[in-house]
Design a protein around this motif. Structure first.
Motif, PDB file in Angstrom:
ATOM      1  N   THR A  21       0.832  -1.208   0.000  1.00 35.65           N
ATOM      2  CA  THR A  21       0.000   0.000   0.000  1.00 35.65           C
ATOM      3  C   THR A  21       0.864   1.256   0.000  1.00 35.65           C
ATOM      4  N   TYR A  22       1.896   1.290   0.832  1.00 31.48           N
ATOM      5  CA  TYR A  22       2.796   2.438   0.893  1.00 31.48           C
ATOM      6  C   TYR A  22       3.468   2.671  -0.458  1.00 31.48           C
ATOM      7  N   TYR A  23       4.008   1.603  -1.045  1.00 26.85           N
ATOM      8  CA  TYR A  23       4.723   1.732  -2.319  1.00 26.85           C
ATOM      9  C   TYR A  23       3.776   2.144  -3.441  1.00 26.85           C
ATOM     10  N   THR A  24       2.577   1.562  -3.463  1.00 28.02           N
ATOM     11  CA  THR A  24       1.605   1.916  -4.490  1.00 28.02           C
ATOM     12  C   THR A  24       1.215   3.384  -4.381  1.00 28.02           C
ATOM     13  N   PHE A  25       0.947   3.852  -3.185  1.00 23.00           N
ATOM     14  CA  PHE A  25       0.609   5.261  -2.998  1.00 23.00           C
ATOM     15  C   PHE A  25       1.773   6.146  -3.405  1.00 23.00           C
ATOM     16  N   TRP A  26       2.992   5.745  -3.052  1.00 30.63           N
ATOM     17  CA  TRP A  26       4.201   6.510  -3.345  1.00 30.63           C
ATOM     18  C   TRP A  26       4.421   6.646  -4.846  1.00 30.63           C
ATOM     19  N   VAL A  27       4.231   5.564  -5.582  1.00 32.45           N
ATOM     20  CA  VAL A  27       4.572   5.553  -7.004  1.00 32.45           C
ATOM     21  C   VAL A  27       3.419   6.030  -7.890  1.00 32.45           C
ATOM     22  N   ILE A  28       2.186   5.666  -7.558  1.00 31.02           N
ATOM     23  CA  ILE A  28       1.066   5.940  -8.456  1.00 31.02           C
ATOM     24  C   ILE A  28       0.329   7.227  -8.101  1.00 31.02           C
ATOM     25  N   ILE A  29       0.077   7.458  -6.830  1.00 27.35           N
ATOM     26  CA  ILE A  29      -0.771   8.587  -6.450  1.00 27.35           C
ATOM     27  C   ILE A  29       0.036   9.847  -6.142  1.00 27.35           C
ATOM     28  N   LEU A  30       1.180   9.717  -5.486  1.00 25.96           N
ATOM     29  CA  LEU A  30       1.940  10.877  -5.044  1.00 25.96           C
ATOM     30  C   LEU A  30       2.385  11.820  -6.162  1.00 25.96           C
ATOM     31  N   PRO A  31       2.722  11.330  -7.356  1.00 26.89           N
ATOM     32  CA  PRO A  31       3.105  12.282  -8.411  1.00 26.89           C
ATOM     33  C   PRO A  31       1.988  13.259  -8.798  1.00 26.89           C
ATOM     34  N   PHE A  32       0.744  12.933  -8.510  1.00 29.26           N
ATOM     35  CA  PHE A  32      -0.366  13.810  -8.868  1.00 29.26           C
ATOM     36  C   PHE A  32      -0.736  14.779  -7.738  1.00 29.26           C
ATOM     37  N   VAL A  33      -0.049  14.689  -6.601  1.00 30.54           N
ATOM     38  CA  VAL A  33      -0.299  15.582  -5.470  1.00 30.54           C
ATOM     39  C   VAL A  33       0.681  16.751  -5.571  1.00 30.54           C
ATOM     40  N   ASP A  34       0.228  17.946  -5.239  1.00 28.73           N
ATOM     41  CA  ASP A  34       1.101  19.119  -5.285  1.00 28.73           C
ATOM     42  C   ASP A  34       2.356  18.900  -4.450  1.00 28.73           C
ATOM     43  N   SER A  35       3.476  19.405  -4.928  1.00 33.61           N
ATOM     44  CA  SER A  35       4.753  19.161  -4.259  1.00 33.61           C
ATOM     45  C   SER A  35       4.866  19.883  -2.918  1.00 33.61           C
ATOM     46  N   ASP A  36       4.052  20.899  -2.669  1.00 35.99           N
ATOM     47  CA  ASP A  36       4.110  21.591  -1.380  1.00 35.99           C
ATOM     48  C   ASP A  36       3.120  21.026  -0.358  1.00 35.99           C
ATOM     49  N   HIS A  37       2.445  19.949  -0.716  1.00 34.94           N
ATOM     50  CA  HIS A  37       1.487  19.329   0.202  1.00 34.94           C
ATOM     51  C   HIS A  37       2.244  18.620   1.336  1.00 34.94           C
ATOM     52  N   PHE A  38       1.653  18.597   2.533  1.00 36.03           N
ATOM     53  CA  PHE A  38       2.339  18.037   3.705  1.00 36.03           C
ATOM     54  C   PHE A  38       2.605  16.535   3.585  1.00 36.03           C
ATOM     55  N   ILE A  39       1.858  15.826   2.757  1.00 41.88           N
ATOM     56  CA  ILE A  39       2.001  14.369   2.648  1.00 41.88           C
ATOM     57  C   ILE A  39       3.377  13.967   2.088  1.00 41.88           C
ATOM     58  N   HIS A  40       4.018  14.884   1.360  1.00 39.10           N
ATOM     59  CA  HIS A  40       5.323  14.579   0.766  1.00 39.10           C
ATOM     60  C   HIS A  40       6.413  14.372   1.813  1.00 39.10           C
ATOM     61  N   GLN A  41       6.212  14.854   3.023  1.00 35.09           N
ATOM     62  CA  GLN A  41       7.240  14.679   4.045  1.00 35.09           C
ATOM     63  C   GLN A  41       7.322  13.241   4.549  1.00 35.09           C
ATOM     64  N   TYR A  42       6.328  12.421   4.251  1.00 36.19           N
ATOM     65  CA  TYR A  42       6.318  11.027   4.700  1.00 36.19           C
ATOM     66  C   TYR A  42       6.917  10.070   3.677  1.00 36.19           C
ATOM     67  N   PHE A  43       7.370  10.566   2.547  1.00 34.32           N
ATOM     68  CA  PHE A  43       7.889   9.721   1.478  1.00 34.32           C
ATOM     69  C   PHE A  43       9.278  10.184   1.059  1.00 34.32           C
ATOM     70  N   LEU A  44      10.077   9.229   0.613  1.00 36.42           N
ATOM     71  CA  LEU A  44      11.391   9.535   0.063  1.00 36.42           C
ATOM     72  C   LEU A  44      11.226  10.154  -1.321  1.00 36.42           C
ATOM     73  N   PRO A  45      12.283  10.738  -1.883  1.00 33.61           N
ATOM     74  CA  PRO A  45      12.199  11.248  -3.260  1.00 33.61           C
ATOM     75  C   PRO A  45      11.864  10.136  -4.258  1.00 33.61           C
ATOM     76  N   GLN A  46      11.294  10.505  -5.378  1.00 33.80           N
ATOM     77  CA  GLN A  46      10.827   9.541  -6.384  1.00 33.80           C
ATOM     78  C   GLN A  46      11.935   8.632  -6.922  1.00 33.80           C
ATOM     79  N   GLU A  47      13.176   9.116  -6.936  1.00 36.47           N
ATOM     80  CA  GLU A  47      14.277   8.299  -7.470  1.00 36.47           C
ATOM     81  C   GLU A  47      14.431   6.996  -6.689  1.00 36.47           C
ATOM     82  N   PHE A  48      14.145   7.051  -5.398  1.00 41.52           N
ATOM     83  CA  PHE A  48      14.284   5.862  -4.567  1.00 41.52           C
ATOM     84  C   PHE A  48      13.196   4.826  -4.856  1.00 41.52           C
TER      85      PHE A  48
END
Length: 80
Positions: A21-48
């Motif tokens: 679930t974490y990986y799926t959200f990280w790879v599929i959903i997170l790119p469509f969320v604004d980069s200044d949204h607070f949820i980005h602090q819980y994930f590593l950069p996309q390269e990882f």
């Protein structure tokens, strides 16, 4: 003993589903969320998202080849 096996199975299933679930959200959903949204602090950069599975796969293949090598050496010693 059966209860302990069920507990371990449940724990492994829970961990696997959580990682998936974490990986799926990280790879599929997170790119469509604004980069200044607070949820980005819980994930590593996309390269990882690519580097971690590739590294894990290489490590797994190395362990597999070492295991096969040891089995082949043991079977060769038994024949001799």
């Amino acid at each position: 003993m059966q209860l302990a096996d069920r507990a371990v199975g449940f724990l492994l299933s829970f961990i696997s589903i959580s990682i998936f679930t974490y990986y799926t959200f990280w790879v599929i959903i997170l790119p469509f969320v604004d980069s200044d949204h607070f949820i980005h602090q819980y994930f590593l950069p996309q390269e990882f998202a690519i580097l971690i599975p590739v590294f894990a796969g290489v490590v797994l293949l190395c362990f597999l080849w070492v295991f096969v090598g040891f089995v082949m050496l043991k079977s060769k010693k038994k024949k001799a």
